[in-house]
Write a protein that holds these residues in place. Structure first.
Motif, PDB file in Angstrom:
ATOM      1  N   VAL A  96      85.744  50.702 -53.641  1.00 33.06           N
ATOM      2  CA  VAL A  96      84.916  49.856 -52.777  1.00 33.06           C
ATOM      3  C   VAL A  96      83.669  50.582 -52.285  1.00 33.06           C
ATOM      4  CG1 VAL A  96      86.811  48.374 -52.032  1.00 33.06           C
ATOM      5  CG2 VAL A  96      86.340  50.482 -50.764  1.00 33.06           C
ATOM      6  N   ASP A  97      83.328  51.690 -52.925  1.00 31.78           N
ATOM      7  CA  ASP A  97      82.122  52.453 -52.591  1.00 31.78           C
ATOM      8  C   ASP A  97      82.054  52.810 -51.106  1.00 31.78           C
ATOM      9  OD1 ASP A  97      81.302  52.312 -55.232  1.00 31.78           O
ATOM     10  OD2 ASP A  97      80.111  50.507 -54.926  1.00 31.78           O
ATOM     11  N   ARG A 160      82.365  46.949 -59.463  1.00 29.91           N
ATOM     12  CA  ARG A 160      82.577  46.732 -60.894  1.00 29.91           C
ATOM     13  C   ARG A 160      81.280  46.317 -61.579  1.00 29.91           C
ATOM     14  NH1 ARG A 160      87.886  43.307 -62.146  1.00 29.91           N
ATOM     15  NH2 ARG A 160      87.306  44.034 -64.218  1.00 29.91           N
ATOM     16  N   MET A 161      80.505  45.458 -60.917  1.00 26.93           N
ATOM     17  CA  MET A 161      79.227  45.025 -61.474  1.00 26.93           C
ATOM     18  C   MET A 161      78.273  46.208 -61.605  1.00 26.93           C
ATOM     19  SD  MET A 161      76.544  42.215 -59.960  1.00 26.93           S
ATOM     20  CE  MET A 161      76.141  43.290 -58.562  1.00 26.93           C
ATOM     21  N   ARG A 162      78.294  47.086 -60.611  1.00 28.73           N
ATOM     22  CA  ARG A 162      77.413  48.255 -60.634  1.00 28.73           C
ATOM     23  C   ARG A 162      77.773  49.190 -61.777  1.00 28.73           C
ATOM     24  NH1 ARG A 162      77.903  53.194 -58.906  1.00 28.73           N
ATOM     25  NH2 ARG A 162      79.766  52.786 -57.660  1.00 28.73           N
ATOM     26  N   LYS A 167      76.265  51.627 -66.831  1.00 30.51           N
ATOM     27  CA  LYS A 167      76.582  51.997 -68.202  1.00 30.51           C
ATOM     28  C   LYS A 167      75.569  51.399 -69.173  1.00 30.51           C
ATOM     29  CE  LYS A 167      80.318  52.227 -71.585  1.00 30.51           C
ATOM     30  NZ  LYS A 167      79.398  52.026 -72.724  1.00 30.51           N
ATOM     31  N   ALA A 168      75.178  50.147 -68.927  1.00 25.53           N
ATOM     32  CA  ALA A 168      74.193  49.504 -69.793  1.00 25.53           C
ATOM     33  C   ALA A 168      72.861  50.235 -69.733  1.00 25.53           C
ATOM     34  CB  ALA A 168      74.023  48.047 -69.393  1.00 25.53           C
ATOM     35  N   ARG A 214      74.424  43.773 -72.243  1.00 26.81           N
ATOM     36  CA  ARG A 214      75.196  44.110 -71.038  1.00 26.81           C
ATOM     37  C   ARG A 214      74.358  43.854 -69.779  1.00 26.81           C
ATOM     38  NH1 ARG A 214      76.599  49.006 -73.915  1.00 26.81           N
ATOM     39  NH2 ARG A 214      78.649  48.839 -74.868  1.00 26.81           N
ATOM     40  N   ARG A 215      73.069  44.094 -69.892  1.00 26.72           N
ATOM     41  CA  ARG A 215      72.217  43.889 -68.733  1.00 26.72           C
ATOM     42  C   ARG A 215      71.869  42.416 -68.537  1.00 26.72           C
ATOM     43  NH1 ARG A 215      67.209  47.847 -68.737  1.00 26.72           N
ATOM     44  NH2 ARG A 215      67.062  46.995 -66.644  1.00 26.72           N
ATOM     45  N   GLY A 216      72.237  41.594 -69.507  1.00 26.05           N
ATOM     46  CA  GLY A 216      72.014  40.169 -69.380  1.00 26.05           C
ATOM     47  C   GLY A 216      70.600  39.754 -69.639  1.00 26.05           C
ATOM     48  N   THR A 217      69.875  40.558 -70.431  1.00 24.26           N
ATOM     49  CA  THR A 217      68.490  40.221 -70.752  1.00 24.26           C
ATOM     50  C   THR A 217      68.352  40.021 -72.227  1.00 24.26           C
ATOM     51  OG1 THR A 217      67.758  42.498 -71.100  1.00 24.26           O
ATOM     52  CG2 THR A 217      67.713  41.655 -68.843  1.00 24.26           C
ATOM     53  N   GLY A 218      67.353  39.320 -72.605  1.00 22.49           N
ATOM     54  CA  GLY A 218      67.121  39.116 -74.037  1.00 22.49           C
ATOM     55  C   GLY A 218      65.878  39.814 -74.499  1.00 22.49           C
TER      56      GLY A 218
END
Length: 219
Positions: A96-97, A160-162, A167-168, A214-218
């Motif tokens: 939980v950071d 988890r999102m971080r 990693k991406a 992974r970063r959700g970009t195209g």
């Protein structure tokens, strides 16, 4: 089953301690919903937690399974400043950071955010982390409020999102570095084996594509 798993997850204390035998509270809730786990495997939830899970599942309430631990006061991690070497392993272990610090600098625990999961203790190479009772005389849900559980759940989701984002970004950084090195090769080296060069480029392009995905970009 998804609705039941969601309800069970929200009934758990969200300490993310893994003592239930699963990697996080959500995984344990899903296992209960699927009939793969008992409702008495969460020591932080205690007897009251078992009773809540019993009501949601329609199963009979059982005593806590001692194989997973005992009900007790909420624990608080404390870092000995004199021994901390700033290795950052505890920061990485905290779900939980709630631990702050920088490499080769002393770390500190944010008391109000610590869930007492104990996961930071075994990873410390110098044994400078100890646990103290944060709620003497109070255990399980008597020592941990729903508001605290909700905040811990949100912080774990962000954690988890971080990790996925970091990693991406790291994968993309390494891919760009490899591409730059490849571009700097002498012309003779690049054209000596066209097939090998094509394979390397394909590997690099695939790595960069995965990183962008992974970063959700195209881009």
């Amino acid at each position: 089953m998804d609705d039941l798993a969601e309800a069970l997850d929200r009934a758990l204390p969200q300490t993310q301690c893994t003592r239930c035998g699963y990697p996080d509270c959500r995984s344990y809730a899903q296992a209960i919903a699927a009939g793969e786990a008992g409702i008495n495997q969460c020591p932080p939830g205690g007897a009251e937690g078992v009773a809540s899970l019993a009501r949601l599942t329609g199963r009979p309430a059982l005593p806590l399974d001692p194989a997973h631990g005992r009900e007790g006061p909420r624990q608080l991690a404390v870092i000995d400043e004199a021994w901390c070497i700033g290795c950052t392993l505890c920061i990485k272990a905290c779900p939980v950071d709630s631990i702050i610090g920088a490499p080769k600098r002393m770390h500190s625990v944010l008391d109000a955010l610590c869930t007492g999961c104990e996961l930071c203790v075994p990873v410390c190479p110098v044994d400078c982390i100890s646990l103290v009772d944060a709620t003497p005389g109070h255990t399980a849900w008597d020592a941990w409020s729903q508001a605290q559980a909700d905040e811990a759940r949100e912080r774990f989701a962000f954690h988890r999102m971080r990790l996925v984002r970091d990693k991406a970004e790291n994968d993309e950084r390494l891919a760009r570095k490899a591409a730059a090195k490849l571009a700097d090769l002498p012309t003779a080296s690049r054209i000596e084996d066209p097939a090998a060069l094509a394979r390397k480029r394909a590997i690099i392009e695939a790595a960069m594509a995965r990183a962008r995905e992974r970063r959700g970009t195209g881009d």
